[in-house]
Enzyme design. Structure first.
Site, PDB file in Angstrom:
ATOM      1  CB  SER A 195      -0.942   0.003   1.211  1.00 10.28           C
ATOM      2  OG  SER A 195      -1.801  -1.110   1.191  1.00 10.28           O
TER       3      SER A 195
ATOM      4  CG  HIS B 276      -2.236   3.813   3.329  1.00  8.24           C
ATOM      5  ND1 HIS B 276      -3.594   3.572   3.335  1.00  8.24           N
ATOM      6  CD2 HIS B 276      -1.646   2.590   3.255  1.00  8.24           C
ATOM      7  CE1 HIS B 276      -3.819   2.267   3.254  1.00  8.24           C
ATOM      8  NE2 HIS B 276      -2.653   1.658   3.215  1.00  8.24           N
TER       9      HIS B 276
END
Length: 295
Positions: free
Chosen positions: A200, A246
């Site tokens: 991610s 993230h």
């Protein structure tokens, strides 16, 4: 008759469409074949822009295409398969997922963890114990099918256009450093015994770089911004998601992506790879600071 004449003049003055994307009007033509090309098809050359076919075929100049190879928007070389690196990255992620699925004991050696077990026990695993490789292996490790499925779909959709516009080396540097930035921020801010994994961070880096590329090409940025906002809402609303990865990847992707597409031509490589080195240096610094805290 007057209406027909006016319509004829209006058609004559209409801006032509790209020969590969007829629905996109453009005023730019290939400097070799003079076909109209849109920003996505423009390949920067020493003089003006050229279309992909002329670049691959050498444009009938009598010279080998590599003799005066035009560059991508970011200065990379043109590749016959503009998604090769993306395919390889997906292949590595899938291979690691299958290996972990078959042999579950591998998982504990691949995911990101600061120090394990926690106090009062003496840690013998984790980045703080010298296992820096976890910053990298965790980027390619997934445990759930939905997790790898979402990340690989995002990698395919975002990675292909970026690889095409940046070139293979620059694209790979963007992906790896964004993933490392996500791992480093997770290591710094998450609990020492918290385990995390997934691509991610690297994928969010591609989000950031895509926004910078679309801004450079003057595309409508609303779709990518809307998609990014949705992903950020999911990031902070669902439990069990390492939001640090993230955000770390996104910031690195924006910084590196901006340098890639806006670097001045005469100092392009210096600015691009210098920016990559600075972000990588920040990753090392964050890792050292957190290691000092945990040891």
């Amino acid at each position: 008759m007057d209406d027909q004449a006016a319509g004829g003049r209006q058609d004559a003055q209409r801006v032509p469409g790209c020969y590969r994307h007829p629905d996109r009007e453009t005023g730019v033509r290939c400097t070799r074949c003079e076909r109209p090309i849109c920003p996505e098809c423009m390949i920067e050359a020493s003089v003006g822009f050229q279309c992909p076919e002329c670049v691959r075929g050498g444009g009938g100049t009598g010279h080998a295409p590599s003799a005066s190879m035009p560059r991508t928007l970011a200065g990379g070389t043109i590749a016959a398969d503009p998604r090769l690196v993306t395919k390889i990255l997906i292949g590595i992620n899938v291979a690691v997922f299958l290996a972990v699925t078959i042999e579950r004991s591998l998982l504990s050696d691949l995911y990101l963890v600061g120090a394990w077990p926690p106090a009062p026990f003496t840690p013998h695993q984790g980045v703080a114990d010298g296992e820096w490789y976890r910053l990298v292996t965790s980027m390619f490790t997934h445990e759930e099918i939905w997790h790898i499925g979402f990340n690989m779909l995002s990698l395919w959709l975002l990675g292909g256009p970026l690889e095409q516009h940046l070139g293979r080396a620059r694209y790979l540097a963007l992906y790896l450093i964004s993933g490392l930035a996500g791992s480093a921020l997770t290591y710094l801010l998450a609990g020492g015994g918290t385990a995390s994994l997934g691509a991610s961070g690297a994928v969010f880096g591609l989000f950031g770089a895509t926004a910078m590329l679309m801004r450079r090409l003057r595309y409508d940025m609303r779709p990518i911004i809307a998609l990014l906002v949705i992903n950020l809402v999911i990031t902070f609303s669902w439990e069990g998601i390492a939001w640090q990865a993230h955000i770390g990847g996104l910031v690195a992707g924006v910084v590196i992506g901006y340098a890639m597409v806006h670097a001045p031509r005469e100092r392009r490589a210096l600015v691009q790879y210098g920016t990559c080195a600075l972000v990588l240096g920040a990753v090392v610094l964050l890792t050292l600071v957190r290691t000092a805290q945990l040891t």
